[in-house]
Write an enzyme that holds these catalytic residues in place. Sequence first.
Site, short mmCIF file in Angstrom:
data_model
loop_
_atom_site.label_atom_id
_atom_site.label_comp_id
_atom_site.label_asym_id
_atom_site.label_seq_id
_atom_site.Cartn_x
_atom_site.Cartn_y
_atom_site.Cartn_z
N ASP A 79 1.71 14.38 14.28
CA ASP A 79 1.83 14.43 12.82
C ASP A 79 0.45 14.51 12.18
O ASP A 79 0.13 13.76 11.26
CB ASP A 79 2.60 13.21 12.30
CG ASP A 79 3.18 13.44 10.90
OD1 ASP A 79 3.25 14.61 10.47
OD2 ASP A 79 3.57 12.45 10.25
N GLU A 111 -6.63 -2.15 11.50
CA GLU A 111 -7.87 -2.23 10.74
C GLU A 111 -7.70 -1.50 9.41
O GLU A 111 -6.90 -0.57 9.28
CB GLU A 111 -9.04 -1.64 11.53
CG GLU A 111 -8.94 -0.16 11.80
CD GLU A 111 -10.20 0.39 12.47
OE1 GLU A 111 -11.29 -0.15 12.21
OE2 GLU A 111 -10.08 1.36 13.23
N LEU A 125 0.82 -1.21 0.00
CA LEU A 125 0.00 0.00 0.00
C LEU A 125 0.85 1.26 0.00
O LEU A 125 0.46 2.29 -0.54
CB LEU A 125 -0.93 0.01 1.21
CG LEU A 125 -2.02 -1.07 1.27
CD1 LEU A 125 -2.77 -0.99 2.59
CD2 LEU A 125 -2.98 -0.94 0.09
N LYS A 133 1.67 -3.55 8.75
CA LYS A 133 2.75 -2.57 8.76
C LYS A 133 4.03 -3.19 9.29
O LYS A 133 4.06 -3.70 10.41
CB LYS A 133 2.36 -1.35 9.61
CG LYS A 133 3.40 -0.25 9.66
CD LYS A 133 2.86 0.97 10.41
CE LYS A 133 3.86 2.11 10.43
NZ LYS A 133 3.32 3.32 11.09
N GLY A 181 7.94 4.13 3.28
CA GLY A 181 8.64 5.37 3.58
C GLY A 181 9.58 5.16 4.74
O GLY A 181 9.99 4.03 5.04
N GLY A 182 9.91 6.27 5.42
CA GLY A 182 10.81 6.18 6.56
C GLY A 182 10.28 5.32 7.68
O GLY A 182 11.03 4.79 8.49
N PHE A 183 8.95 5.16 7.72
CA PHE A 183 8.31 4.38 8.78
C PHE A 183 8.41 2.88 8.52
O PHE A 183 8.19 2.07 9.41
CB PHE A 183 6.83 4.75 8.87
CG PHE A 183 6.09 4.58 7.57
CD1 PHE A 183 5.60 3.35 7.19
CD2 PHE A 183 5.87 5.67 6.74
CE1 PHE A 183 4.92 3.18 5.99
CE2 PHE A 183 5.19 5.52 5.54
CZ PHE A 183 4.72 4.27 5.16
#
Length: 313
Positions: free
Chosen positions: A167, A121, A44, A67, A47-49
């Site tokens: 954020d 979710e 999906l 994630k 990035g940095g995360f």
Amino acid sequence: MLLSKINSLAHLRAAPCNDLHATKLAPGKEKEPLESQYQVGPLLGSGGFGSVYSGIRVADNLPVAIKHVEKDRISDWGELPNGTRVPMEVVLLKKVSSDFSGVIRLLDWFERPDSFVLILERPEPVQDLFDFITERGALQEDLARGFFWQVLEAVRHCHNCGVLHRDIKDENILIDLSRGEIKLIDFGSGALLKDTVYTDFDGTRVYSPPEWIRYHRYHGRSAAVWSLGILLYDMVCGDIPFEHDEEIIKGQVFFRQTVSSECQHLIKWCLSLRPSDRPSFEEIRNHPWMQGDLLPQAASEIHLHSLSPGSSK
């Protein structure tokens, strides 16, 4: 009709927070393997995360987001009541996850040798607010009001649970197109809420307050209100008001679209240069612009006709 659904959500209030002691997730090694519980789908975003994949929970075909966060990218750690060391994001998500619909819920998590995997979710059909505005341009004020009210309630819920998101921006707000509900996502830059000053910030700079740009110091609540002001401007004007540090420090707001005087007043109040001059959440909720009516259904149906297949029926 999406807008009428948004209007029906105006009564929502922040829900009780989750008690970390009440729902302890077992450490990852004590669970069934992730692969046996979830079917991983396409990417999906990344990035940095880390990376986020779509997925399905095998037991009931529930859509989820999966994630992956690499351990060497995690700068802020926390601890669960059972002593398990986890990313602060897990701690924050567990604190805010409840029956309240305005914040994305953490369903499960797993630890791997080099990463953590968070199961979240995933509403369908969904679009983030950034893409929503990019496709449609500046939002009519009635629609912006409906979204902004829900975002405000989501941020209030987080603060009531002792969580500072840090954020707040259009990319971190999902719109459930079938229900007209928003969900605040991505707590990777968040922190535990405190009354004392913060001297670190890992959020999005163009949403950060002038006191952070100038002094690298800010208080959580007033900084959140600044971000809400940026977000509301973004909704009604189609883009953020400031791009560069010097613009943030000056705080001069110019409206690129025709915006009502009441909406302009609320935005400028939230974007007061002095943190102490910014409104509280309660003052925002009671502002005259927040009390306005939504458009009649016929007009809103035209405005929202292209949201998603069947969403305006």
